[in-house]
Design an enzyme around this catalytic site. Structure first.
Site, PDB file in Angstrom:
ATOM      1  N   GLY A 102       0.799  -1.222   0.000  1.00 55.13           N
ATOM      2  CA  GLY A 102       0.000   0.000   0.000  1.00 55.13           C
ATOM      3  C   GLY A 102       0.829   1.267   0.000  1.00 55.13           C
TER       4      GLY A 102
ATOM      5  N   ASP B 198      -0.757   7.646  -7.257  1.00 55.23           N
ATOM      6  CA  ASP B 198       0.527   7.052  -6.887  1.00 55.23           C
ATOM      7  C   ASP B 198       1.635   7.533  -7.820  1.00 55.23           C
ATOM      8  OD1 ASP B 198      -1.095   5.778  -5.138  1.00 55.23           O
ATOM      9  OD2 ASP B 198      -0.873   3.787  -6.001  1.00 55.23           O
TER      10      ASP B 198
END
Ligand code: GLA
Length: 405
Positions: free
Chosen positions: A137, A185
């Site tokens: 994560g 991300d």
């Protein structure tokens, strides 16, 4: 607890891997950090606002012109399978369920970028090392894509605009890894600034860097549950679909345009769509509030303590919403968040990233860190029969070239 291996140690590991794999001297090195999202979870694919930091854990790719000009060989320290591809012509997605899909996708992204500018890239031999836990994560896949795409561009002296680099890596994830991720991300890994959080508006992709609180007032601690639940990928796609369907039922382009009253008035939402919409709308509001609090902390030294308290409360609300409404938490994440929340000096905690395992973050007054570590060490293994790893992270700048020793 460690402060995160420094880049120098990582570079030394990369040099060792390179020299034991290839008979050449590396000519280019490119590092891409992972990220911790402070807040704005599962909103990037809803045109929302996110607030990640890039962290001092990186994936580093080092490269030299390929020994065989027809073939790029890519070795990763942590993976048994090596990737090989020919970057001079289009690379097709493979369906092997290994990391090589990310490598192929990133290489194809740069190849296509170069081809559009009339360039043919030369093959490279590449070694990859990382100080990021994989699949936890912290955006390890984005860091891998960015590091590899970056080293292929650098090794060929191909200029790629940072924003393009982030977007082509997101494309790699969609079309080669089959993960319908948002843009957070890759943007965090490429565009973040040192000691700043990156406020990214995922609708128009505009960014604003906001200073992090002074580290003597609050540190970010990552709590890795060392858990991955198999359902993560399927559930991610399912939540995305709930959000899309909820927006369609509400008659808006995306949940960014919805509000609580629209959701309350809508009769046609399934329970799961309604809860997804409630999470997204409230989370975007929390992200705005968090950004405003960081601004205030920076502007007014007398407001730091009160604002950090408010920020902590917002983190706790975010976790409750991800757990209750969006249903992407899991018992292990709930444990670390609950334990952390009971420790004096922990301002707030919540899961970070896609969920179903992986990491949570805690915002902690530095003197409380030892107590946080010992409380988690006492409670977590007793409940989940494994250890959680805690480490403090710093906000670093996004991806870039690294000097070769
Ligand atoms: C993963 C995805 C991101 C984002 C987060 C949840 O990390 O790659 O795009 O959707 O989950 O916020």
């Amino acid at each position: 607890m460690n402060a995160g291996p420094a880049m120098a140690a990582l570079a030394a590991r990369a040099a060792d891997l390179f020299s034991s794999s290839f008979a050449a001297r590396p000519a280019a090195a490119f590092a891409a950090p992972g990220r911790v999202n402070l807040i704005g979870e599962h909103v990037d694919y809803n045109d929302g606002l996110v607030l990640p930091i890039a962290i001092d854990r990186w994936t580093l790719a080092i490269a030299a012109p390929a020994a065989d000009p027809h073939l790029s060989r890519i070795r990763s320290e942590s993976q048994a399978h090596h990737a090989s591809l020919d970057i001079r012509s289009p690379i097709l997605p493979d369906h092997a369920l290994t990391w090589t899909r990310y490598a192929a996708g990133a290489a194809e992204g740069v190849r296509a970028e170069a081809a559009a500018a009339g360039w043919t890239l030369a093959n490279l031999d590449v070694a990859i090392v990382s100080s990021l836990p994989i699949g936890a994560g912290l955006a390890s896949s984005a860091a891998l894509e960015v590091a590899l795409a970056g080293v292929f561009a650098l090794g060929n002296q191909l200029p790629v605009e940072p924003r393009r680099l982030a977007l082509l890596c997101q494309d790699a994830e969609h079309h080669f890894a089959g993960v319908p991720c948002g843009i957070m991300d890759q943007f965090a890994s490429v565009m973040a600034e040192e000691q700043h959080a990156l406020l990214l508006d995922c609708r128009d992709q505009s960014i604003r860097s906001i200073p992090m609180p002074p580290t003597e007032a609050a540190s970010v601690v990552v709590m890795n549950t060392n858990t991955t639940h198999a359902l993560a990928a399927g559930e991610y796609a399912a939540r995305r679909e709930d959000c899309r369907a909820a927006a369609a039922a509400l008659g808006v382009a995306s949940l960014r345009d919805a509000d609580q009253s629209m959701i309350a008035a809508a009769g046609s939402l399934t329970d799961s769509q309604r809860r997804a919409a409630l999470h997204v709308v409230s989370e975007i509001g929390r992200t705005r509030q968090a950004a405003a609090l960081l601004d205030r902390i920076h502007a007014d030294a007398s407001a730091v303590k009160a604002c950090l308290g408010d920020l902590g409360a917002i983190l706790r609300q975010s976790h409750a919403s991800l757990r209750g409404d969006f249903r992407v938490s899991c018992p292990e994440l709930d444990t670390v968040v609950e334990v952390a929340s009971s420790v004096p000096g922990v301002l707030g905690a919540r899961m970070t990233g896609a969920g179903f395992g992986g990491c949570a973050l805690a915002l902690v007054e530095p003197q409380a860190i030892p107590r946080l570590v010992s409380e988690v060490a006492a409670a977590f293994p007793a409940k989940h029969r494994r250890n959680a790893d805690l480490f403090r992270v710093q906000a670093v700048r996004g991806a870039g070239a690294v000097p070769i020793r």
